[in-house]
Scaffold this motif. Structure first.
Motif, short mmCIF file in Angstrom:
data_model
loop_
_atom_site.label_atom_id
_atom_site.label_comp_id
_atom_site.label_asym_id
_atom_site.label_seq_id
_atom_site.Cartn_x
_atom_site.Cartn_y
_atom_site.Cartn_z
N LEU A 106 -49.91 -25.74 -4.46
CA LEU A 106 -50.27 -24.87 -3.34
C LEU A 106 -49.31 -23.68 -3.23
O LEU A 106 -49.74 -22.54 -3.03
CB LEU A 106 -50.27 -25.66 -2.04
CG LEU A 106 -51.48 -26.58 -1.81
CD1 LEU A 106 -51.23 -27.51 -0.63
CD2 LEU A 106 -52.75 -25.75 -1.56
N LYS A 107 -48.03 -23.94 -3.38
CA LYS A 107 -47.05 -22.85 -3.30
C LYS A 107 -47.27 -21.83 -4.42
O LYS A 107 -47.15 -20.62 -4.21
CB LYS A 107 -45.64 -23.43 -3.36
CG LYS A 107 -45.24 -24.19 -2.11
CD LYS A 107 -43.85 -24.81 -2.26
CE LYS A 107 -43.47 -25.60 -1.01
NZ LYS A 107 -42.14 -26.26 -1.16
N ALA A 108 -47.59 -22.32 -5.62
CA ALA A 108 -47.85 -21.41 -6.74
C ALA A 108 -49.06 -20.53 -6.46
O ALA A 108 -49.05 -19.33 -6.73
CB ALA A 108 -48.05 -22.21 -8.02
N LYS A 134 -59.64 -29.39 -2.02
CA LYS A 134 -58.47 -29.41 -1.14
C LYS A 134 -57.60 -28.17 -1.38
O LYS A 134 -57.05 -27.58 -0.43
CB LYS A 134 -57.67 -30.69 -1.36
CG LYS A 134 -58.40 -31.96 -0.95
CD LYS A 134 -57.57 -33.19 -1.24
CE LYS A 134 -58.22 -34.47 -0.72
NZ LYS A 134 -59.50 -34.76 -1.35
N LEU A 135 -57.46 -27.79 -2.65
CA LEU A 135 -56.68 -26.59 -2.96
C LEU A 135 -57.43 -25.33 -2.53
O LEU A 135 -56.83 -24.40 -1.99
CB LEU A 135 -56.39 -26.54 -4.46
CG LEU A 135 -55.50 -27.65 -5.02
CD1 LEU A 135 -55.42 -27.55 -6.54
CD2 LEU A 135 -54.10 -27.58 -4.42
N VAL A 136 -58.73 -25.29 -2.77
CA VAL A 136 -59.54 -24.12 -2.41
C VAL A 136 -59.53 -23.89 -0.90
O VAL A 136 -59.43 -22.75 -0.42
CB VAL A 136 -60.98 -24.29 -2.92
CG1 VAL A 136 -61.91 -23.25 -2.31
CG2 VAL A 136 -61.02 -24.21 -4.44
N SER A 137 -59.59 -25.00 -0.14
CA SER A 137 -59.67 -24.87 1.32
C SER A 137 -58.41 -24.28 1.93
O SER A 137 -58.44 -23.75 3.04
CB SER A 137 -59.97 -26.23 1.95
OG SER A 137 -58.87 -27.12 1.79
N ARG A 138 -57.30 -24.37 1.21
CA ARG A 138 -56.02 -23.91 1.78
C ARG A 138 -55.52 -22.63 1.13
O ARG A 138 -54.42 -22.16 1.44
CB ARG A 138 -54.98 -25.02 1.63
CG ARG A 138 -55.37 -26.28 2.40
CD ARG A 138 -54.33 -27.37 2.26
NE ARG A 138 -53.04 -26.98 2.81
CZ ARG A 138 -51.97 -27.78 2.82
NH1 ARG A 138 -52.05 -29.00 2.30
NH2 ARG A 138 -50.83 -27.36 3.33
#
Length: 313
Positions: A178-180, A218-222
């Motif tokens: 997520l940070k990347a 989950k990654l796309v949503s954030r």
């Protein structure tokens, strides 16, 4: 020296030797090895046959047999090419990549300040893809240590040598991904590796339900990340590779519907497989888990599916 350390040492020496060989030579070697491998690797041949039967039904025996041998040949080539990808001189590896198609998908996303999620299925040589991505972009990917622990330093050095950051397959690793993405960087996800129960949804893959990870929505949503499919395909001349980046199926952005997103993931993998179906790793038990069977992922239903039809292909 224990058995695993000895195995790791021998494998490392083999990869070092193979790292000096051209893709053409490695392909010829894979072609020479394949008949013996097909004879001895009973499990791999059987699973390949069953998966190809699922994905491409109704094929005549002769054509199916040719499919199986072609698939195994590509799998052997992948293993032989690891020396090149992990230990070859960087200039030689870069020179083996003859063409990059679809790079504009990554460049456009980064120009817009978006991160890029690269779905990298087990197609062609995914380690060559990792080499190229980590050579040209800040790149992060999840990493699970191999079963032979003594190989871990060798594999980790090979994957990280061009700057890739490897993170664990855990909540801490997901946080790093997520940070990347928030830094508008690229990350890699294996979209066709079967997750643990509770971490996926069943979605059709070549017309049959396959348990598919739901990390992507989950990654796309954030984040505002774009999703692309990336593969390193062996050229028809077998003298190197072509990197292909493809638009992902739009359903992967269904962040509130994990089942729909999983269908988009599998449809995206199918787009990559369409480039050359025999370069996909068909000996992986992609249909091991079945709907309604959550109590024992390695139970009798799996054995029945992958051990049925033991007759020769």
């Amino acid at each position: 020296m224990n058995r695993h350390n000895l195995q790791a040492k021998l494998i490392a020496r083999l990869w070092r030797l193979l790292s000096r060989r051209s893709p053409t030579t490695l392909w010829r070697l894979a072609t020479a090895i394949e008949p013996l491998y097909a004879l001895l690797a009973v499990r791999e041949r059987r699973v390949t046959r069953m998966n190809l039967r699922q994905a491409f039904p109704g094929m005549e025996k002769k054509a199916r047999r040719a499919q199986i041998h072609a698939s195994l040949r590509h799998s052997i080539a992948t293993m032989l090419e690891l020396g090149l990808a992990w230990k070859g001189e960087p200039a030689r590896v870069e020179a083996s990549i003859k063409e990059v198609k679809g790079r504009e998908l990554l460049d456009r996303a980064r120009e817009e300040g978006r991160g890029v999620i690269v779905l990298a299925p087990h197609f062609g040589n995914w380690e060559v893809l990792n080499f190229w991505l980590s050579s040209h972009f800040p790149f992060t990917a999840m990493y699970a240590p191999p079963r032979i622990g003594a190989l871990d330093p060798l594999i980790r050095r090979g994957r990280e040598r061009m700057g890739a950051q490897l993170v664990p397959t855990s909540a801490r690793g997901v946080a790093s991904l997520l940070k990347a993405l928030q830094r508008s960087e690229a990350i890699g996800i294996l979209p066709d590796q079967e997750p643990e129960w509770g971490s996926g949804e069943f979605a059709d893959f070549f017309g049959h339900p396959a348990y598919t990870a739901t990390l992507l929505p989950k990654l796309v949503s954030r984040t505002s990340a774009r999703v692309v499919v990336g593969v390193a395909r062996r050229r028809e001349q077998r003298n190197g590779f072509e990197i292909h980046f493809l638009e992902a199926d739009e359903r992967v952005y269904a962040e509130r519907d994990e089942a729909l997103s999983a269908r988009g993931v599998n449809a995206s993998v199918e787009r990559a497989v369409a480039l050359d179906a025999m370069q996909y790793q068909w000996e992986y038990k992609r249909y091991r888990k079945t709907p309604g069977e959550r109590e024992n992922a390695d139970g009798w239903r799996e054995r029945r599916f992958y051990h049925q039809g033991r007759r020769k292909p």
